[in-house]
Design a protein around this motif. Structure first.
Motif, PDB file in Angstrom:
ATOM      1  N   GLN A  99       9.058   7.337  -3.519  1.00 53.96           N
ATOM      2  CA  GLN A  99       9.494   7.048  -4.879  1.00 53.96           C
ATOM      3  C   GLN A  99       8.561   6.130  -5.645  1.00 53.96           C
ATOM      4  O   GLN A  99       8.672   6.018  -6.857  1.00 53.96           O
ATOM      5  CB  GLN A  99      10.889   6.402  -4.846  1.00 53.96           C
ATOM      6  N   ASP A 100       7.625   5.476  -4.964  1.00 55.50           N
ATOM      7  CA  ASP A 100       6.846   4.422  -5.610  1.00 55.50           C
ATOM      8  C   ASP A 100       5.361   4.584  -5.288  1.00 55.50           C
ATOM      9  O   ASP A 100       4.939   4.408  -4.141  1.00 55.50           O
ATOM     10  CB  ASP A 100       7.354   3.057  -5.117  1.00 55.50           C
ATOM     11  N   ALA A 101       4.587   4.917  -6.319  1.00 56.80           N
ATOM     12  CA  ALA A 101       3.137   5.090  -6.114  1.00 56.80           C
ATOM     13  C   ALA A 101       2.483   3.770  -5.724  1.00 56.80           C
ATOM     14  O   ALA A 101       1.546   3.740  -4.917  1.00 56.80           O
ATOM     15  CB  ALA A 101       2.496   5.645  -7.386  1.00 56.80           C
ATOM     16  N   THR A 102       2.967   2.660  -6.280  1.00 60.21           N
ATOM     17  CA  THR A 102       2.408   1.359  -5.925  1.00 60.21           C
ATOM     18  C   THR A 102       2.644   1.062  -4.446  1.00 60.21           C
ATOM     19  O   THR A 102       1.769   0.517  -3.757  1.00 60.21           O
ATOM     20  CB  THR A 102       3.045   0.257  -6.789  1.00 60.21           C
ATOM     21  N   ALA A 103       3.818   1.442  -3.971  1.00 61.41           N
ATOM     22  CA  ALA A 103       4.126   1.240  -2.549  1.00 61.41           C
ATOM     23  C   ALA A 103       3.143   2.013  -1.685  1.00 61.41           C
ATOM     24  O   ALA A 103       2.685   1.519  -0.644  1.00 61.41           O
ATOM     25  CB  ALA A 103       5.558   1.674  -2.256  1.00 61.41           C
ATOM     26  N   ARG A 104       2.788   3.210  -2.109  1.00 64.53           N
ATOM     27  CA  ARG A 104       1.838   4.009  -1.316  1.00 64.53           C
ATOM     28  C   ARG A 104       0.478   3.325  -1.244  1.00 64.53           C
ATOM     29  O   ARG A 104      -0.207   3.383  -0.222  1.00 64.53           O
ATOM     30  CB  ARG A 104       1.723   5.416  -1.901  1.00 64.53           C
ATOM     31  N   GLU A 105       0.080   2.684  -2.318  1.00 67.87           N
ATOM     32  CA  GLU A 105      -1.187   1.954  -2.296  1.00 67.87           C
ATOM     33  C   GLU A 105      -1.102   0.777  -1.319  1.00 67.87           C
ATOM     34  O   GLU A 105      -2.054   0.515  -0.571  1.00 67.87           O
ATOM     35  CB  GLU A 105      -1.514   1.449  -3.696  1.00 67.87           C
ATOM     36  N   GLU A 106       0.026   0.075  -1.327  1.00 70.86           N
ATOM     37  CA  GLU A 106       0.175  -1.077  -0.439  1.00 70.86           C
ATOM     38  C   GLU A 106       0.229  -0.665   1.022  1.00 70.86           C
ATOM     39  O   GLU A 106      -0.062  -1.473   1.907  1.00 70.86           O
ATOM     40  CB  GLU A 106       1.435  -1.857  -0.810  1.00 70.86           C
ATOM     41  N   LEU A 107       0.595   0.573   1.278  1.00 67.32           N
ATOM     42  CA  LEU A 107       0.700   1.055   2.662  1.00 67.32           C
ATOM     43  C   LEU A 107      -0.597   1.673   3.156  1.00 67.32           C
ATOM     44  O   LEU A 107      -0.635   2.239   4.248  1.00 67.32           O
ATOM     45  CB  LEU A 107       1.836   2.077   2.769  1.00 67.32           C
TER      46      LEU A 107
END
Length: 984
Positions: free
Chosen positions: A465-473
């Motif tokens: 649900q969160d593109a920013t989360a994907r970057e952080e992962l």
């Protein structure tokens, strides 16, 4: 009944007033201040307080209107003389001790809001007050007139009337208040109905309040929950109480009564539903213990013995108040702990503007206590955290929190990650753990692959649900099949192959190979950059490791695992030579123990070892022999697929950009095919041809013919391989293009037939052994001219003429640029002799032949003459004859007037040509100062001249009808125009 000394009290007051008019005014002003100031709107509060103090516990208060009177009946201790004295004092309470709030003290002045003649009736006696009777008793006082007849009602006590009824059955005391005319009974009772439930909380001594026909009562539960029942249902309140005693310093500045009663009590109350879920308050007031004007914004109600001003509306500043508020803050933690863990966060005060100075102070104290106490539920069951040392996930992911509980110290329960809790946690300064920090926390964890799969599954909903989360992962650890763990899923391969493959990989430690452990695979990895991979993908992923394998091997690294992995995957994928050219960079050991690139090694059993020059194989030679141990463990086709030489290697590229394929003499071929201007559509070349021993070319050629790939390269028209072999292979000591096939008799004299070398004819033709006369470029043309100019070669005239035709045609067709051809100094002429080019001409018209000696003429078809002359740098024969060279007087005759011509035409079934021919008895031409006898001639203006003879007329006629090839037949028919001659 007891009279309580009422007469004495009244007499002492009147004497005081008469003795000091100032005292009367003070009493009147004090009562007015109480009625209009601190005790306005507190009628029910004061009545309830008195009832609670009288009851101690379990008291009942009944409020009703009877005959225009408000009556407040209560159970408990009856009226006493001290109580009467307190009622009439305006300044003191009769109560002492911590149990009560102040029965019949100054608060009783609140009744003056609705009446001027209150009465108190008790089982022990009673007392009455009356404004009217007080005015009569004090009529002679000057102050009464000054105040317009207004007197202090509660200073003079009177006896009850003789017929005053006793309190109602079951009650001990009743306050009776005749209502002023302007008081609305309905509004009064409605207001009481609103206040009643709160008073049951504030006053523990009361358990029931009745207002008219309505009733409210309280039930105290063992779990701290109080149920307040009423006409419309019930309210649930969770209560938390505490008590203690203030030290002497704290109460130093208080009045004597407060100093005598240093005890403090605190009660926090918060509404809860039937499931115990708190319903936090929004805005309220502090209760001390009845409502004050101090506005609060805390989630729960505070009821406590906080020092207040005489009006009971404002807190009394000072050490005592500070101490009670500090104890209230500590007690608030106990209220929070009384809730189920999942509901506690709801009672944390959120940041906001204080509603009052007391609100700001209390909020700060409560927040500080909550930060330092252990009450916050942890993710680990049964553990309570101190918020100051706790952390909470920034995302709501219960499964993730469950996994992190064993990794992160002080991790708060997952439900606290909900955004609805964010403000409360911010007030407690609980740091939030972002996903990037989660990644850092789990990095270095030694966990089973299945644990990681569960970890990825817990993260997946957030990442989805969160593109920013994907970057952080992006830096997530990923366990690999070989036991290593890498940082970041990008470029990790997700295995899609059998268990045998996985098992083999688990034993291999190959730098750069990143294959996820199958038990850790989850779709999240693909979402973050990993990719599905079968054996072919796995092999491709090893490209970097293969390309640096030589550097690693020479640096001392053990590349055995890499070699075995690459060869095994090559075999598994069925890869063939050339599919992955980079495999040729794989470092492999040779028989000398040195490492070489795969394409620099030859198989020990390769047939090429029998045809390569002995000096190109071995130590310090261009080609090494693959180590026997490795060659024995892997099939030849697998080793060949990575580039090891087993047979001739084909190099292929579609749309090549230049001669950069490390083929022998590739740049020369590129120039020969005009590659810079017109690059070839493809390159198909056989490598290592320059390594063949010159004495072993027959065997090498047979090897080339055996393999379809190499055979295709050899026979590709215009291709590199055939071009190179034609010039550089050696058969019987010469290049293939120096020979002709035995059957190619049209090349007799120009090229010698190739001896029997044990190579079949089609292969010989494919590598350049000539089967026909061709001139495809400057080199071929120069070679033909050189051979024509070789006096030692017996070139038949027909071969020479055809050779001249072929090279002239190449010039006309643009295949050959004359300036690019190296010319010999000699030329071959009509007689077959080789003569110097000086003085020779190229015959461009047949009638000119008679004007030159045969040793001067280079034969050519008229159509070829100009191109051949340009190529050979020779003049045309016509250019060497004078324009007015013709000598003789002839007679113009129509062809149709010549009987022999008509007869010959009839026999040939050809029409008689139109036009004229100039017939001469004798015909000559002049050239170079000499006369030459000719039989026919064509002038520059196209007029045909002929000697009157069969030889002359036949040539002229053949030229005129464009049947030059029939000139000899025409000569015979003109001499004897009969059918017999034609048939003969």
């Amino acid at each position: 009944m007891t009279d309580f000394g009422i007469a004495e009290l009244r007499t002492s007051v009147l004497e005081a007033w008469r003795g000091s008019p100032t005292r009367f005014r003070e009493d009147a002003n004090a009562e007015e201040d109480l009625r209009l100031g601190g005790y306005r709107d507190r009628l029910l509060v004061e009545l309830a307080q008195n009832a609670a103090d009288a009851a101690g516990t379990g008291g009942t208060l009944r409020l009703s209107v009877v005959d225009g009177e408000l009556r407040a009946a209560n159970t408990g201790a009856p009226l006493t003389a001290e109580g009467v004295a307190a009622l009439a004092s305006l300044r003191a309470s009769a109560k002492r001790g911590a149990r009560t709030v102040g029965q019949f003290g100054v608060g009783f002045a609140a009744v003056l809001a609705v009446t001027e003649a209150p009465r108190v009736v008790s089982t022990s006696g009673g007392v009455a007050f009356s404004a009217e009777r007080t005015r009569q008793a004090a009529a002679d006082l000057p102050g009464v007139a000054e105040r317009g007849g207004a007197v202090p009602v509660l200073r003079l006590a009177w006896d009850l009337p003789e017929d005053e009824p006793a309190p109602p059955q079951g009650f001990d005391t009743e306050v009776r208040l005749p209502l002023r005319a302007e008081v609305s009974v309905e509004d009064l009772l409605a207001g009481f109905a609103v206040e009643a439930p709160d008073l049951l909380l504030a006053l523990p001594g009361l358990s029931r309040i009745e207002v008219g026909e309505q009733a409210w009562w309280r039930e105290d539960g063992a779990d701290g929950v109080v149920l307040v029942h009423g006409p419309t249902g019930q309210a649930r309140w969770l209560l938390c109480r505490a008590s203690g005693e203030l030290d002497a310093d704290a109460v130093e500045g208080l009045g004597i009564e407060a100093r005598e009663r240093p005890e403090w009590t605190i009660c926090w109350a918060v509404p809860v539903d039937e499931h115990g879920v708190p319903q936090p308050l929004g805005e309220d007031v502090l209760h001390a213990p009845t409502p004050t004007d101090e506005r609060l914004s805390l989630p729960a109600r505070l009821l406590g013995s906080v020092p207040v001003e005489s009006s009971r509306r404002r807190l009394l500043p000072g050490p005592a108040t500070d101490a009670v508020l500090a104890n209230a803050a500590r007690t608030f933690v106990q209220l929070v702990l009384a809730l189920a863990p999942e509901h506690r966060i709801a009672l944390v005060p959120v940041p906001d503007f204080p509603k009052s100075e007391v609100d700001g102070t209390l909020r700060a104290l409560v927040t500080a206590e909550l930060r330092a106490a252990s009450w916050l539920p942890a993710q680990e069951d049964g553990v309570l955290l101190v918020p100051a040392r706790a952390r909470v996930l920034d995302v709501l992911a219960p499964e993730l929190a469950e996994l992190l509980a064993e990794v992160v110290d002080g991790l708060a329960a997952a439900e606290l990650s909900n955004q609805t809790c964010a403000r409360q946690l911010a007030a407690l300064e609980v740091p939030r753990i972002r996903l990037a920090e989660v990644v850092a926390l789990v990095s270095g964890q030694d966990r089973e692959p299945a644990w990681w799969a569960g970890f990825y599954a817990a993260l997946a909903p957030v990442a989805e649900q969160d593109a920013t989360a994907r970057e952080e992962l992006g830096g997530l650890p990923v366990p690999l099949v070989d036991g290593r763990t890498v940082t970041g899923p990008r470029d990790v391969l997700l295995p899609d192959f059998d268990q045998e493959t996985i098992g083999a990989l688990s034993t291999m430690d190959v730098m750069g190979l990143r294959v996820a452990h199958p038990e850790a695979v989850h779709p999240l990895l693909a979402r973050l950059g990993a990719r599905d991979a079968g054996p072919a993908d796995l092999l491709d992923a090893m490209r970097t490791a293969v390309e640096r394998s030589m550097e690693d091997a020479e640096s001392g690294f053990d590349t055995t695992a890499l070699v075995d992995t690459v060869l095994w995957l090559t075999e598994s994928t069925g890869s063939r030579r050339g599919e992955r050219p980079w495999l040729a960079s794989l470092a492999l050991p040779d028989t000398e123990g040195e490492f070489r690139h795969a394409d620099e090694l030859i198989l020990p059993a390769s047939p090429l070892r029998e045809v390569f020059d002995a000096e190109v194989i071995g130590k310090d030679a261009p080609v090494g022999v693959l180590a026997e141990e490795l060659a024995g463990r892997w099939p030849a086709e697998v080793l060949a697929a990575v580039g090891v030489i087993d047979s001739f290697v084909v190099v292929y590229e579609e749309s090549p950009g230049g001669p950069d394929h490390e083929l022998a003499d590739e740049e020369l071929w590129w120039q020969a095919v005009d590659g810079d201007l017109n690059p070839p559509a493809e390159l198909l070349g056989v490598r290592d041809l320059d390594l063949v021993d010159d004495q072993r070319w027959p065997q090498a050629l047979r090897l080339l013919a055996e393999q379809p790939e190499t055979w295709q390269a050899v026979t590709r028209a215009g291709g590199y391989t055939g071009w190179w072999l034609a010039r550089n292979a050696r058969l019987a000591g010469a290049a293939p293009r120096e020979w002709r096939l035995p059957a190619a008799e049209a090349l007799t004299g120009l090229y010698d037939p190739i001896p029997d070398v044990g190579v079949r004819a089609d292969l010989l033709a494919a590598i350049g052994v000539r089967a026909e006369l061709t001139a495809t470029g400057p080199a071929d043309t120069a070679d033909v001219l050189r051979r024509l100019a070789d006096p030692d070669r017996a070139v038949p005239p027909g071969v020479a003429m055809r050779a001249h035709h072929v090279i002239a045609e190449a010039v006309r067709g643009g295949l050959v640029e004359p300036s690019e051809v190296d010319l010999p100094e000699e030329v071959r002429v009509l007689t077959g002799r080789v003569v110097s080019g000086e003085g020779a001409v190229v015959l461009d018209s047949p009638w000119l032949l008679a004007a030159f000696a045969p040793e001067q003429v280079v034969a050519a078809d008229p159509d070829d003459a100009e191109a051949l002359a340009e190529l050979l740098d020779l003049p045309l024969a016509a250019d060497e004859v004078d324009a007015d060279a013709l000598i003789g007087n002839g007679l113009p005759v129509a062809w149709a007037d010549l009987g022999a011509v008509v007869a010959a035409s009839e026999l040939l079934d050809r029409p008689v040509p139109e036009g004229l021919v100039v017939v001469h008895d004798e015909l000559s031409v002049r050239r170079g100062g000499a006369e030459h006898r000719v039989t026919w001639w064509v002038t520059e203006d196209g007029v045909v001249h002929a000697e009157d003879s069969p030889a002359g007329l036949s040539r002229a006629l053949a030229w005129a009808v464009d049947r030059w090839g029939d000139r000899h037949l025409l000569a015979a028919l003109l001499d004897d125009p009969t059918a017999a001659t034609y048939l003969a």
